[in-house]
Enzyme design. Structure first.
Site, PDB file in Angstrom:
ATOM      1  N   HIS A  48     -19.203  24.650   1.157  1.00 41.80           N
ATOM      2  CA  HIS A  48     -17.891  25.012   1.610  1.00 41.80           C
ATOM      3  C   HIS A  48     -17.473  26.563   1.415  1.00 41.80           C
ATOM      4  CE1 HIS A  48     -13.526  24.225   2.396  1.00 41.80           C
ATOM      5  NE2 HIS A  48     -13.201  25.023   1.586  1.00 41.80           N
ATOM      6  N   ASP A 103      -4.076  14.625   1.010  1.00 38.35           N
ATOM      7  CA  ASP A 103      -4.109  16.239   1.532  1.00 38.35           C
ATOM      8  C   ASP A 103      -3.718  16.514   2.640  1.00 38.35           C
ATOM      9  OD1 ASP A 103      -5.289  18.854   0.922  1.00 38.35           O
ATOM     10  OD2 ASP A 103      -6.429  18.528   2.646  1.00 38.35           O
ATOM     11  N   ARG A 137       2.637  21.903   2.672  1.00 39.33           N
ATOM     12  CA  ARG A 137       2.591  23.261   2.079  1.00 39.33           C
ATOM     13  C   ARG A 137       2.609  24.552   3.173  1.00 39.33           C
ATOM     14  NH1 ARG A 137      -3.125  23.005  -0.577  1.00 39.33           N
ATOM     15  NH2 ARG A 137      -2.671  24.886  -0.697  1.00 39.33           N
ATOM     16  N   SER A 186      -6.850  20.510  -3.210  1.00 39.57           N
ATOM     17  CA  SER A 186      -7.089  20.187  -1.704  1.00 39.57           C
ATOM     18  C   SER A 186      -8.435  20.176  -1.391  1.00 39.57           C
ATOM     19  CB  SER A 186      -6.318  21.125  -0.873  1.00 39.57           C
ATOM     20  OG  SER A 186      -6.787  21.394   0.519  1.00 39.57           O
ATOM     21  N   LYS A 225     -11.401  16.767  -1.056  1.00 37.11           N
ATOM     22  CA  LYS A 225     -12.154  16.448   0.187  1.00 37.11           C
ATOM     23  C   LYS A 225     -13.496  16.412  -0.103  1.00 37.11           C
ATOM     24  CE  LYS A 225      -9.601  19.409   2.262  1.00 37.11           C
ATOM     25  NZ  LYS A 225      -8.791  20.203   3.039  1.00 37.11           N
TER      26      LYS A 225
END
Ligand code: URA
Length: 429
Positions: free
Chosen positions: A83, A162, A169, A184, A188
């Site tokens: 990620h 999320d 947000r 968040s 995931k």
């Protein structure tokens, strides 16, 4: 658990540490509609200002994870993912997923779209005609079993908390909070049912985190939550003060991906791709050390297996890699003076792509895959007056809107800039 949301918000506002069951009850209440957006907004703002302890952040992550389903896999090859916190020209996922799939691990990669200056993996892939990024959980499993890697968007059932909270947000100025970002991202990633995760946490002018210190704090928070949740997690802290590789945009980044998988990738892009991949191969014991892992990945480039795997993934996800990917006409922006490239406003470069139509300010905006940039210089290069700095792929009306921004974004000074390391630190809890 019966809760009084206003009481929990007030406790957070006043700096008390919330209990795991209070956090879980709050998130459950939000997901099932008993807690309205205005109370969740107030809670987000309280978290934004007060922060969270590592235990609170871990509890928030678990509560969000529990809001939806998790991908589950039969026993088999280790499942891994990478990620990135987002940058300009970052096409590492496109190159790395197929390479890893050639090295004895499988990659169920759930990616996102670009928003603002940072590009999104899904947008890049959608520049390949026909490529589907909306796979169902059954289809994800099918592609993973057939190919060994899959890159797709979040499904409706994965971490719905999320999806709603992130949108909230975004409109309440509470995105830039380390505990909220951690929960968040990690909820995931934990929903993917992984055995190992590597995080590319970027800092600099083109990153979400502008300073190295902020990025380090985020990396530590992400890695701690991963590890506490039983997921082997390593983070690399990497420089995003200039685009990664040469190409920035959508179709042009797919072109650079193909070149990279054919052994013609720029050195910064390849250094980072191999470093991130090596972490995953070592964590899953697919390689015994970093050198062996790096060699394994490099071999898959040299023998063409990585490219073949990428082409296979595209085919199975209904894309046509041979179909033309239109690229807008090219114009060079040149240096006004001689000197050295001392700095780049990488965010302005990313924003220029959005202005040209290659990204989006709002989630509903349509993306023009044909526009982009090719960086012709890097920080530290000596340049002469009139030398091309960046090639812009745009139609003429778009070009007029960004030319001066691009010129200002690439700063030329009289002295050479000190060399910058791309990978600054490795964070493993
Ligand atoms: N990316 C995410 O997925 N979540 C955040 O909160 C920020 C970046």
């Amino acid at each position: 658990m019966q809760i009084n949301p206003a009481h929990i918000i007030a406790r957070k506002r006043d700096g008390f540490v919330l209990e795991p069951d209070e956090i879980a009850a709050f998130i459950n209440g939000y997901v099932d509609g008993r807690i309205p957006d205005y109370q969740m907004s107030a809670m987000s703002m309280a978290i934004y200002f007060r922060g969270m302890t590592p235990l609170e952040t871990a509890s928030l992550t678990q509560a969000m994870l529990a809001s939806g389903s998790r991908l589950t896999w039969p026993r088999g090859l280790p499942k891994v993912d990478k990620h990135s916190t987002g940058g300009v020209g970052d096409k590492v996922s496109l190159i790395l997923a197929p390479l890893l799939a050639c090295c004895g691990v499988q990659v169920p990669m759930i990616s996102g779209r670009g928003l603002g200056a940072t590009g999104g993996t899904l947008d890049k892939l959608e520049s390949i005609p026909g490529f589907r990024t909306d796979l169902t959980e059954t289809e994800i499993a099918h592609v993973l079993n057939t190919v060994g890697c899959v890159i797709t968007g979040q499904t409706a059932n994965l971490v719905p908390a999320d999806k709603w909270l992130y949108a909230l947000r975004d409109v309440t100025a509470t995105v830039a909070s380390i505990p909220l970002i951690t929960a968040s991202i990690m909820s995931k990633k934990l929903a993917e049912g992984l055995d190992a995760l590597v995080l590319d946490v970027k800092f600099g002018s083109g990153a979400f985190m502008k300073t190295e210190a902020q990025a380090r704090e985020l990396a530590q928070s992400l890695a701690a939550v991963g590890t506490q949740s039983g997921l082997r997690t390593v983070a690399l802290l990497t420089d995003m003060n200039q685009p990664l590789g040469r190409m920035c945009g959508n179709a042009v980044e797919v072109d650079e991906t193909v070149q990279a998988l054919q052994g013609k990738g720029p050195s910064d892009l390849m250094e980072l791709t191999l470093a991130l991949g090596a972490e995953l191969l070592v964590m899953t014991h697919a390689a015994s050390n970093t050198l062996e892992a790096t060699q394994q990945l490099q071999r898959c480039i040299d023998n063409g297996a990585g490219y073949e795997k990428f082409a296979e993934m595209v085919r199975v996800q209904v894309g046509d890699l041979d179909a033309p990917r239109p690229v807008a006409s090219a114009t060079d922006v040149v240096a006004q003076t001689a000197g050295y490239i001392t700095r780049m406003d990488c965010e302005a470069l990313g924003q220029a792509i959005v202005i040209m139509g290659g990204g989006r300010w709002q989630v509903t905006d349509r993306v023009d895959f044909s526009v982009g940039l090719e960086m012709l210089v890097r920080i530290g290069d000596a340049v002469t007056a009139g030398q091309p700095l960046v090639r812009v792929f745009a139609n003429p009306s778009q070009l007029d809107r960004v030319q001066s921004t691009l010129r200002d974004a690439i700063v030329i000074g009289p002295e050479p800039a000190p060399p910058q390391r791309l990978i600054v630190e490795r964070i493993a809890p």
